[in-house]
Scaffold this motif. Structure first.
Motif, mmCIF file in Angstrom:
data_model
loop_
_atom_site.group_PDB
_atom_site.id
_atom_site.type_symbol
_atom_site.label_atom_id
_atom_site.label_comp_id
_atom_site.label_asym_id
_atom_site.label_seq_id
_atom_site.Cartn_x
_atom_site.Cartn_y
_atom_site.Cartn_z
ATOM 1 N N GLU A 1 0.678 -1.219 0.012
ATOM 2 C CA GLU A 1 0.194 -0.088 -0.056
ATOM 3 C C GLU A 1 0.971 1.410 -0.149
ATOM 4 O OE1 GLU A 1 -3.934 -1.523 2.827
ATOM 5 O OE2 GLU A 1 -1.876 -0.834 3.666
ATOM 6 N N GLN A 2 2.158 1.185 0.295
ATOM 7 C CA GLN A 2 2.936 2.362 0.378
ATOM 8 C C GLN A 2 3.213 2.663 -1.104
ATOM 9 O OE1 GLN A 2 4.403 3.923 3.472
ATOM 10 N NE2 GLN A 2 3.791 2.314 4.825
ATOM 11 N N THR A 3 3.118 4.297 -1.213
ATOM 12 C CA THR A 3 3.698 4.907 -2.414
ATOM 13 C C THR A 3 4.777 5.772 -2.239
ATOM 14 O OG1 THR A 3 1.918 6.448 -2.039
ATOM 15 C CG2 THR A 3 1.090 4.443 -3.186
ATOM 16 N N LYS A 4 5.146 6.394 -3.156
ATOM 17 C CA LYS A 4 6.117 7.395 -2.937
ATOM 18 C C LYS A 4 5.636 8.420 -2.259
ATOM 19 C CE LYS A 4 9.274 10.194 -5.814
ATOM 20 N NZ LYS A 4 9.641 10.497 -7.195
ATOM 21 N N GLU A 5 4.136 9.076 -2.625
ATOM 22 C CA GLU A 5 3.457 9.993 -1.981
ATOM 23 C C GLU A 5 3.538 9.817 -0.573
ATOM 24 O OE1 GLU A 5 2.626 8.681 -4.898
ATOM 25 O OE2 GLU A 5 3.513 10.430 -6.079
ATOM 26 N N VAL A 6 3.014 8.683 -0.280
ATOM 27 C CA VAL A 6 2.710 8.191 1.315
ATOM 28 C C VAL A 6 4.146 8.430 2.107
ATOM 29 C CG1 VAL A 6 2.093 6.260 2.709
ATOM 30 C CG2 VAL A 6 0.858 6.943 0.883
ATOM 31 N N PHE A 7 5.025 7.731 1.468
ATOM 32 C CA PHE A 7 6.447 7.860 2.179
ATOM 33 C C PHE A 7 6.905 9.306 2.363
ATOM 34 C CE2 PHE A 7 11.075 8.040 1.441
ATOM 35 C CZ PHE A 7 11.636 7.051 2.373
ATOM 36 N N LEU A 8 6.708 10.136 1.480
ATOM 37 C CA LEU A 8 7.299 11.311 1.360
ATOM 38 C C LEU A 8 6.439 12.561 2.347
ATOM 39 C CD1 LEU A 8 8.303 12.201 -2.372
ATOM 40 C CD2 LEU A 8 9.642 11.667 -0.184
ATOM 41 N N GLU A 9 5.103 12.022 2.270
ATOM 42 C CA GLU A 9 4.091 12.527 3.250
ATOM 43 C C GLU A 9 4.632 12.012 4.901
ATOM 44 O OE1 GLU A 9 0.191 11.271 4.107
ATOM 45 O OE2 GLU A 9 -0.392 13.060 4.596
ATOM 46 N N THR A 10 4.994 10.728 5.052
ATOM 47 C CA THR A 10 5.379 10.676 6.325
ATOM 48 C C THR A 10 6.777 11.372 6.512
ATOM 49 O OG1 THR A 10 4.180 8.523 5.935
ATOM 50 C CG2 THR A 10 5.811 8.551 7.833
ATOM 51 N N MET A 11 7.808 11.352 5.809
ATOM 52 C CA MET A 11 8.963 11.906 6.106
ATOM 53 C C MET A 11 8.776 13.333 6.110
ATOM 54 S SD MET A 11 11.286 9.613 6.096
ATOM 55 C CE MET A 11 12.891 10.413 5.640
ATOM 56 N N ILE B 1 11.134 3.657 19.121
ATOM 57 C CA ILE B 1 12.057 2.679 19.100
ATOM 58 C C ILE B 1 11.961 2.025 17.748
ATOM 59 C CG2 ILE B 1 11.853 1.974 21.527
ATOM 60 C CD1 ILE B 1 9.792 -0.126 20.564
ATOM 61 N N ALA B 2 11.063 2.459 16.601
ATOM 62 C CA ALA B 2 11.151 1.963 15.409
ATOM 63 C C ALA B 2 12.197 2.523 14.603
ATOM 64 C CB ALA B 2 9.796 2.671 14.572
ATOM 65 N N ALA B 3 12.973 3.582 15.036
ATOM 66 C CA ALA B 3 14.214 4.141 14.444
ATOM 67 C C ALA B 3 15.453 3.143 14.681
ATOM 68 C CB ALA B 3 14.535 5.329 15.182
ATOM 69 N N ALA B 4 15.339 2.187 15.664
ATOM 70 C CA ALA B 4 16.388 1.064 16.038
ATOM 71 C C ALA B 4 16.214 -0.302 15.667
ATOM 72 C CB ALA B 4 16.701 1.282 17.432
ATOM 73 N N ARG B 5 14.992 -0.487 15.631
ATOM 74 C CA ARG B 5 14.499 -2.042 15.365
ATOM 75 C C ARG B 5 13.500 -2.152 14.563
ATOM 76 N NH1 ARG B 5 18.442 -2.226 18.264
ATOM 77 N NH2 ARG B 5 18.730 -3.264 20.353
ATOM 78 N N SER B 6 13.340 -3.206 13.799
ATOM 79 C CA SER B 6 12.128 -3.560 13.027
ATOM 80 C C SER B 6 10.872 -3.916 14.050
ATOM 81 C CB SER B 6 12.198 -4.607 12.049
ATOM 82 O OG SER B 6 11.111 -4.946 11.208
ATOM 83 N N GLY B 7 9.781 -4.009 13.699
ATOM 84 C CA GLY B 7 8.451 -4.589 14.483
ATOM 85 C C GLY B 7 7.962 -3.607 14.966
ATOM 86 N N ALA B 8 8.183 -2.024 14.888
ATOM 87 C CA ALA B 8 7.467 -1.096 15.515
ATOM 88 C C ALA B 8 6.562 -0.041 14.620
ATOM 89 C CB ALA B 8 8.237 -0.675 16.628
ATOM 90 N N GLY B 9 6.788 -0.532 13.444
ATOM 91 C CA GLY B 9 5.859 0.450 12.567
ATOM 92 C C GLY B 9 6.140 -0.143 11.073
ATOM 93 N N SER B 10 5.603 0.577 10.278
ATOM 94 C CA SER B 10 5.876 0.365 8.761
ATOM 95 C C SER B 10 7.289 0.814 8.284
ATOM 96 C CB SER B 10 4.725 0.995 7.810
ATOM 97 O OG SER B 10 4.917 2.594 8.063
ATOM 98 N N MET B 11 7.606 0.612 7.175
ATOM 99 C CA MET B 11 8.855 0.875 6.539
ATOM 100 C C MET B 11 9.055 2.511 6.491
ATOM 101 S SD MET B 11 9.398 -2.244 3.587
ATOM 102 C CE MET B 11 10.748 -1.229 2.717
ATOM 103 N N SER B 12 7.771 2.958 6.103
ATOM 104 C CA SER B 12 8.045 4.649 6.005
ATOM 105 C C SER B 12 8.109 5.077 7.346
ATOM 106 C CB SER B 12 6.680 5.229 5.191
ATOM 107 O OG SER B 12 6.618 4.647 4.132
ATOM 108 N N TYR B 13 7.347 4.720 8.062
ATOM 109 C CA TYR B 13 7.295 5.330 9.592
ATOM 110 C C TYR B 13 8.730 4.947 10.064
ATOM 111 C CZ TYR B 13 5.951 5.906 14.544
ATOM 112 O OH TYR B 13 5.895 6.662 15.740
ATOM 113 N N ALA B 14 9.207 3.709 10.282
ATOM 114 C CA ALA B 14 10.489 3.515 10.957
ATOM 115 C C ALA B 14 11.676 4.424 10.144
ATOM 116 C CB ALA B 14 10.928 2.118 10.488
ATOM 117 N N ALA B 15 11.554 4.617 8.816
ATOM 118 C CA ALA B 15 12.597 5.583 8.064
ATOM 119 C C ALA B 15 12.542 6.845 8.637
ATOM 120 C CB ALA B 15 12.472 5.371 6.563
ATOM 121 N N SER B 16 11.254 7.482 8.819
ATOM 122 C CA SER B 16 11.173 8.857 9.288
ATOM 123 C C SER B 16 11.666 8.712 10.442
ATOM 124 C CB SER B 16 9.526 9.272 8.885
ATOM 125 O OG SER B 16 8.842 8.621 10.128
#
Ligand SMILES: NC(=O)c1ccc[n+]([C@@H]2O[C@H](COP(=O)([O-])OP(=O)(O)OC[C@H]3O[C@@H](n4cnc5c(N)ncnc54)[C@H](O)[C@@H]3O)[C@@H](O)[C@H]2O)c1
Length: 271
Positions: free
Chosen positions: A102-112, A150-165
């Motif tokens: 479901e992630q798109t470039k737009e959704v990723f950039l909005e989260t960032m 904690i999503a900044a440090a480990r997987s499992g606490a949010g989507s890829m976009s959220y964790a990357a942000s």
């Protein structure tokens, strides 16, 4: 925090970390706190209650934390009115629970933009205001704190976009602390674990419906419970105060120990 003036973003949510932090900071007796959010349905009541119960001047202001204009606007307001800025808590953020498909470039950039640019903008504009000196504040000084996860440090606490942000936020705080070297402006991130707020409500409700999932979810923390927003607020109130004067460039977990362990297996409990 005598005479301190500061800004907090993301304070409208009744159960949120921003609001709880406004209360925690107000107990340390600063001069004024701007409580801000992109929504203002419950901001004025927060400001009124803080002013009434603590005597701290609390100003409610509509601010999109990811808008340069809005961020500059509230900082300019503080400088015009109080001639100083001592702390900025860049807390506003959005969740993003979409699957990879479901992630798109737009959704990723909005989260960032909302989660990470808001912190970059805080460091950029708030630090310039913290360098400002006046008769009351003769030297450059300040503390900027951002809410990562904690999503900044480990997987499992949010989507890829959220964790990357959130990982971006930790890095902005680390590099920001060094970009501001010699200016006595500290920059730190707090990394909450699972905290009971509006953001996690749907997730926690879904887990609560299934006792087995609930038990497993509790094991994410060594304290076997979720965190409360005021437990993050207490850490932020410490970090923006003079008590934390030698702490900068850090990402501090407030997570009940969840990032200290591999997934916890009850069979190893006593070994
Ligand atoms: N709750 C958790 O478990 C948890 C864990 C780790 C990190 N966080 C982070 O904590 C921060 C606060 O979240 P919360 O859990 O209190 O959620 P919340 O939804 O209760 O509060 C978030 C607030 O941010 C505001 N907001 C959203 N976009 C904004 C924008 N562009 N400008 C200004 N305000 C905006 C919302 O209106 C809301 O009032 C977020 O950055 C979130 O990612 C939360």
């Amino acid at each position: 925090m005598e005479n301190f003036v500061g800004i907090i973003t993301g304070c409208n949510s009744l159960t949120g970390i921003g609001r709880a932090t406004a209360y925690s900071i107000s107990k340390k007796n600063p001069k004024a706190i701007y409580v801000t959010d992109i929504k203002d349905s419950d901001l004025a009541t927060l400001a009124e209650e803080i002013t009434k119960t603590t005597g701290v001047e609390c100003i409610a202001k509509l601010v999109d934390a990811s808008s340069d204009e809005d961020v500059k606007g509230v900082i300019d307001d503080a400088i015009k009115k109080y001639d100083r800025l001592d702390f900025y808590f860049a807390n506003a953020g959005i969740g993003n629970a979409k699957s990879m498909a479901e992630q798109t470039k737009e959704v990723f950039l909005e989260t960032m933009t909302i989660n990470a640019w808001s912190v970059f903008a805080a460091v950029k504009y708030a630090s310039a205001a913290m360098e400002h000196t006046s008769s009351q504040k003769p030297k450059s000084a300040g503390s900027i704190v951002a809410t990562a996860s904690i999503a900044a440090a480990r997987s499992g606490a949010g989507s890829m976009s959220y964790a990357a942000s959130k990982a971006a936020i930790v890095n902005i705080c680390q590099t920001g602390a060094w970009r501001l070297h010699g200016k006595n402006i500290r920059v730190n991130a707090v990394c909450p674990g699972v905290i009971e707020t509006e953001m996690t409500k749907p997730l926690l409700e879904a887990v609560t419906e299934d006792p087995r999932k609930q038990r497993l979810a509790m094991l994410h923390s060594a304290l076997e419970r979720y965190g409360r927003p005021e437990e993050v607020g207490a850490m932020v109130a410490f970090l923006v105060s003079r008590d934390a004067s030698f702490i900068t460039g850090q990402a501090i977990a407030v997570d009940g120990g969840s990032t200290a362990a591999l997934p916890y297996l009850p069979c190893f409990a006593d070994s």
